[in-house]
Design an enzyme around this catalytic site. Sequence first.
Site, mmCIF file in Angstrom:
data_model
loop_
_atom_site.group_PDB
_atom_site.id
_atom_site.type_symbol
_atom_site.label_atom_id
_atom_site.label_comp_id
_atom_site.label_asym_id
_atom_site.label_seq_id
_atom_site.Cartn_x
_atom_site.Cartn_y
_atom_site.Cartn_z
ATOM 1 N N ALA A 71 -95.201 -11.535 54.733
ATOM 2 C CA ALA A 71 -94.737 -10.607 55.772
ATOM 3 C C ALA A 71 -94.241 -11.387 56.995
ATOM 4 O O ALA A 71 -93.119 -11.175 57.468
ATOM 5 C CB ALA A 71 -95.865 -9.650 56.157
ATOM 6 N N GLY A 96 -96.909 -10.834 40.351
ATOM 7 C CA GLY A 96 -95.503 -10.736 40.717
ATOM 8 C C GLY A 96 -95.189 -9.650 41.728
ATOM 9 O O GLY A 96 -96.053 -9.215 42.479
ATOM 10 N N ARG A 116 -106.196 0.054 38.661
ATOM 11 C CA ARG A 116 -107.346 -0.831 38.921
ATOM 12 C C ARG A 116 -108.648 -0.128 39.237
ATOM 13 O O ARG A 116 -109.710 -0.615 38.885
ATOM 14 C CB ARG A 116 -107.017 -1.722 40.109
ATOM 15 C CG ARG A 116 -106.238 -2.858 39.660
ATOM 16 C CD ARG A 116 -106.080 -3.866 40.715
ATOM 17 N NE ARG A 116 -104.980 -4.681 40.237
ATOM 18 C CZ ARG A 116 -104.186 -5.372 40.993
ATOM 19 N NH1 ARG A 116 -104.363 -5.366 42.295
ATOM 20 N NH2 ARG A 116 -103.229 -6.078 40.459
ATOM 21 N N HIS A 119 -110.391 -7.349 46.643
ATOM 22 C CA HIS A 119 -109.056 -7.944 46.456
ATOM 23 C C HIS A 119 -108.044 -7.498 47.497
ATOM 24 O O HIS A 119 -107.267 -8.308 47.997
ATOM 25 C CB HIS A 119 -108.589 -7.542 45.057
ATOM 26 C CG HIS A 119 -107.261 -8.088 44.664
ATOM 27 N ND1 HIS A 119 -106.996 -9.439 44.607
ATOM 28 C CD2 HIS A 119 -106.100 -7.476 44.287
ATOM 29 C CE1 HIS A 119 -105.744 -9.624 44.213
ATOM 30 N NE2 HIS A 119 -105.163 -8.446 44.039
ATOM 31 N N HIS A 146 -110.383 -6.155 42.366
ATOM 32 C CA HIS A 146 -109.601 -6.588 41.196
ATOM 33 C C HIS A 146 -110.567 -6.714 40.028
ATOM 34 O O HIS A 146 -111.627 -7.337 40.154
ATOM 35 C CB HIS A 146 -108.921 -7.930 41.482
ATOM 36 C CG HIS A 146 -107.852 -8.251 40.489
ATOM 37 N ND1 HIS A 146 -108.122 -8.583 39.185
ATOM 38 C CD2 HIS A 146 -106.499 -8.274 40.603
ATOM 39 C CE1 HIS A 146 -106.984 -8.799 38.542
ATOM 40 N NE2 HIS A 146 -105.988 -8.614 39.383
ATOM 41 N N ASP A 164 -108.568 -10.027 60.969
ATOM 42 C CA ASP A 164 -108.401 -10.229 62.422
ATOM 43 C C ASP A 164 -107.413 -9.237 63.034
ATOM 44 O O ASP A 164 -107.640 -8.704 64.123
ATOM 45 C CB ASP A 164 -107.901 -11.650 62.724
ATOM 46 C CG ASP A 164 -108.858 -12.727 62.249
ATOM 47 O OD1 ASP A 164 -109.918 -12.380 61.711
ATOM 48 O OD2 ASP A 164 -108.539 -13.916 62.409
ATOM 49 N N ALA A 192 -100.907 -15.243 45.225
ATOM 50 C CA ALA A 192 -100.477 -14.085 44.417
ATOM 51 C C ALA A 192 -99.996 -14.585 43.056
ATOM 52 O O ALA A 192 -99.333 -15.612 42.960
ATOM 53 C CB ALA A 192 -99.370 -13.332 45.136
HETATM 54 P P1 FAD Z 1 -101.217 -13.152 54.088
HETATM 55 O O1 FAD Z 1 -100.331 -13.728 53.059
HETATM 56 O O2 FAD Z 1 -102.663 -13.092 53.766
HETATM 57 O O3 FAD Z 1 -101.035 -14.001 55.415
HETATM 58 C C1 FAD Z 1 -101.869 -13.781 56.530
HETATM 59 C C2 FAD Z 1 -101.558 -14.827 57.569
HETATM 60 O O4 FAD Z 1 -102.143 -14.454 58.810
HETATM 61 C C3 FAD Z 1 -102.089 -16.214 57.285
HETATM 62 O O5 FAD Z 1 -101.059 -17.138 57.574
HETATM 63 C C4 FAD Z 1 -103.233 -16.423 58.273
HETATM 64 O O6 FAD Z 1 -103.411 -17.739 58.696
HETATM 65 C C5 FAD Z 1 -102.737 -15.580 59.428
HETATM 66 N N1 FAD Z 1 -103.783 -15.088 60.312
HETATM 67 C C6 FAD Z 1 -104.755 -14.198 60.051
HETATM 68 N N2 FAD Z 1 -105.495 -13.975 61.138
HETATM 69 C C7 FAD Z 1 -104.984 -14.744 62.125
HETATM 70 C C8 FAD Z 1 -105.324 -14.978 63.472
HETATM 71 N N3 FAD Z 1 -106.354 -14.359 64.068
HETATM 72 N N4 FAD Z 1 -104.586 -15.862 64.195
HETATM 73 C C9 FAD Z 1 -103.551 -16.523 63.623
HETATM 74 N N5 FAD Z 1 -103.177 -16.327 62.337
HETATM 75 C C10 FAD Z 1 -103.897 -15.464 61.606
HETATM 76 N N6 FAD Z 1 -99.825 -8.679 45.525
HETATM 77 C C11 FAD Z 1 -98.729 -8.432 44.765
HETATM 78 O O7 FAD Z 1 -97.895 -7.602 45.141
HETATM 79 N N7 FAD Z 1 -98.552 -9.122 43.593
HETATM 80 C C12 FAD Z 1 -99.431 -10.055 43.143
HETATM 81 O O8 FAD Z 1 -99.220 -10.657 42.106
HETATM 82 C C13 FAD Z 1 -100.593 -10.299 43.910
HETATM 83 N N8 FAD Z 1 -101.531 -11.196 43.490
HETATM 84 C C14 FAD Z 1 -102.572 -11.491 44.318
HETATM 85 C C15 FAD Z 1 -103.472 -12.490 43.921
HETATM 86 C C16 FAD Z 1 -104.489 -12.878 44.791
HETATM 87 C C17 FAD Z 1 -105.458 -13.961 44.379
HETATM 88 C C18 FAD Z 1 -104.625 -12.247 46.052
HETATM 89 C C19 FAD Z 1 -105.708 -12.645 47.001
HETATM 90 C C20 FAD Z 1 -103.756 -11.225 46.419
HETATM 91 C C21 FAD Z 1 -102.730 -10.849 45.559
HETATM 92 N N9 FAD Z 1 -101.828 -9.840 45.919
HETATM 93 C C22 FAD Z 1 -100.735 -9.595 45.131
HETATM 94 C C23 FAD Z 1 -101.889 -9.224 47.235
HETATM 95 C C24 FAD Z 1 -100.869 -9.932 48.143
HETATM 96 O O9 FAD Z 1 -100.846 -11.303 47.836
HETATM 97 C C25 FAD Z 1 -101.196 -9.771 49.618
HETATM 98 O O10 FAD Z 1 -101.421 -8.425 49.916
HETATM 99 C C26 FAD Z 1 -100.029 -10.279 50.457
HETATM 100 O O11 FAD Z 1 -99.711 -11.603 50.105
HETATM 101 C C27 FAD Z 1 -100.364 -10.199 51.937
HETATM 102 O O12 FAD Z 1 -99.345 -10.859 52.644
HETATM 103 P P2 FAD Z 1 -99.407 -10.884 54.225
HETATM 104 O O13 FAD Z 1 -98.221 -11.635 54.672
HETATM 105 O O14 FAD Z 1 -99.626 -9.515 54.720
HETATM 106 O O15 FAD Z 1 -100.742 -11.696 54.543
HETATM 107 C C1 SIN Z 2 -102.626 -9.859 39.653
HETATM 108 O O1 SIN Z 2 -101.822 -10.725 39.330
HETATM 109 O O2 SIN Z 2 -103.424 -9.352 38.863
HETATM 110 C C2 SIN Z 2 -102.635 -9.383 41.065
HETATM 111 C C3 SIN Z 2 -101.522 -8.439 41.228
HETATM 112 C C4 SIN Z 2 -101.702 -7.638 42.479
HETATM 113 O O3 SIN Z 2 -102.718 -7.723 43.147
HETATM 114 O O4 SIN Z 2 -100.780 -6.871 42.762
#
Ligand code: FAD
Ligand code: SIN
Length: 530
Positions: free
Chosen positions: A17, A50, A283, A344, A237, A216, A47
Amino acid sequence: MNNEEYYDVLIIGSGAAGLTLALSLPDSLKVAVLSKTTIEENATFYAQGGISAVIDDSDSIAAHVEDTVRTGGGLCKPETVQFIVERGRESIDWLSSKGVSFSKRRSKSGRQELHLTQEGGHSARRVVHAADKTGEAIENALVSRFRKSSVGLFENHIAIDLICSHSLPKRCDGVFVLDKSNNQIRSIGAKITVLATGGAGKVYLYTSNPDVSTGDGIAMAWRAGCRVANMEFVQFHPTCLYHPDAKSLLLTEALRGEGGILRLPNGRRFAEGYHPMGELAPRDAVAQAIDTEMKKGGYDHVYLDISHKSEDFIKKHFPNAYEGCLRFGFDLSSQPIPIVPAAHYFCGGVVTDLKGRTNIENLYSIGETGCTGLHGANRMASNSLLECLVLAESSAAAIADKLDKKSTFVKIPDWDESLVVDSEEEVVVSHNWDELRRVMWNYVGIVRSSSRLQKARRRIDLLKLEIAEFYGSYKMKSDLIELRNLVQVADLIIKSATHRKESRGLHYTLDYPESNQKYNEDTLLDPQED
Ligand code: FAD
Ligand code: SIN
């Protein structure tokens, strides 16, 4: 200390994001990104499965919308689902243009095309991926573009609290930030502040999330006066590796999409007894089925078995899962793997519109931190990264437009440390972390009840008191900042779960096992009414 630091846009978070937003804003703006550890360390990087998008001619936007809404248990906002799903193809094209290399296959006519995999809840193959390391491919490509851009970066900087005006309507003017390299706190001013801080899986003892996922953004937004919704809908998950030394190894849902079977220790297959879609049910259904079987049989875990597929197929499609399991002594290609569900994903979060705007002027929230209404009571697999990308794009356009119409910087205050001293009781903080995560796992997990929620409430109230005392007396450290946020998030989950006297989607309670039309709406919490 330096309070003369100002940006047009300050983005807190460097996952899908935050970086997508940073790369989508006009170059003319002065922009910076904060990351609390390194730029790459976030949920995005891990992640696996996909990103869902309608790509195949036999698939349709209507089908993707319908699957998302059905999975969401009656609480998805149809206009949000339509808005996000419609932009799937565009988002994939954008990522490809930034250098993400997705897995391909050869079509019947010999053309290279995207390989699509299947996951729970989807009625078609529509998950675009880079083997089972999709997040790593995305994050690496975005970081590489980011490093060539003029956007500023503060790694190892943790945002403590938002700086907001006291007058109404409330306005956000920047952030107090702790520089972890020297433990100095400074204030950074911004015309626009964006929370892209990800989820809060660390509130539970067992989670697939990395250490940075401590809620946070949600906690800071709540303290500042933002409305928060649907915090009871925490997704577990179904399949994380069960091994004492494996902290958070997820075994992607795509393993089940490609034929993986869930088995009890005696080898019996059980998922179809709980849902007609069996292993590929949404899920909530699969995690509840596993939890029920584990409790019924007194098992520590059940098994995921894909050993009927060839070694070549597994190594090609699931290199991450294969290598991850091998590190702990399990061979995915020849034996069933012990698994348990783990916390998850947060379907709830800071309430926003489709431009990421919160109810506080100049404060936006995107990605897992936000709650747009896409996921309702249960997120469908691979819809999260899609939401991150679409909301980052739409908020970039809204922010550029807003700043174009002129806005000015506001003088911000310095952090006041005059009344605090260095702590000599670090052990209290680490004990409280542990207690909080155990309480949430034991009492506010996959299966809840009114008495379990009450027990959790009593303990969380005590922890809140202790942390407030600590916070008011000692110098700020990042584990105290995170603990304070986690306790705040736990409080919001318990409040929301206690309010919902029914079972729906990811919220299942023994006292109200059926869904109830009376609760056919979001759980909306407003700090003004707290
Ligand atoms: P994040 O990628 O978590 O980034 C958060 C950022 O905020 C980090 O850089 C962190 O350092 C920063 N941050 C947090 N708090 C603070 C603070 N107080 N001060 C400064 N920086 C801060 N979703 C899918 O659609 N497909 C998938 O295949 C999938 N697989 C997944 C597998 C795993 C193991 C996990 C854990 C999740 C998966 N998800 C998947 C969910 C998805 O990855 C997340 O929902 C998504 O990546 C979140 O992105 P984001 O940018 O919102 O946050
Ligand atoms: C997974 O690969 O099973 C995670 C996919 C997701 O959280 O969307």
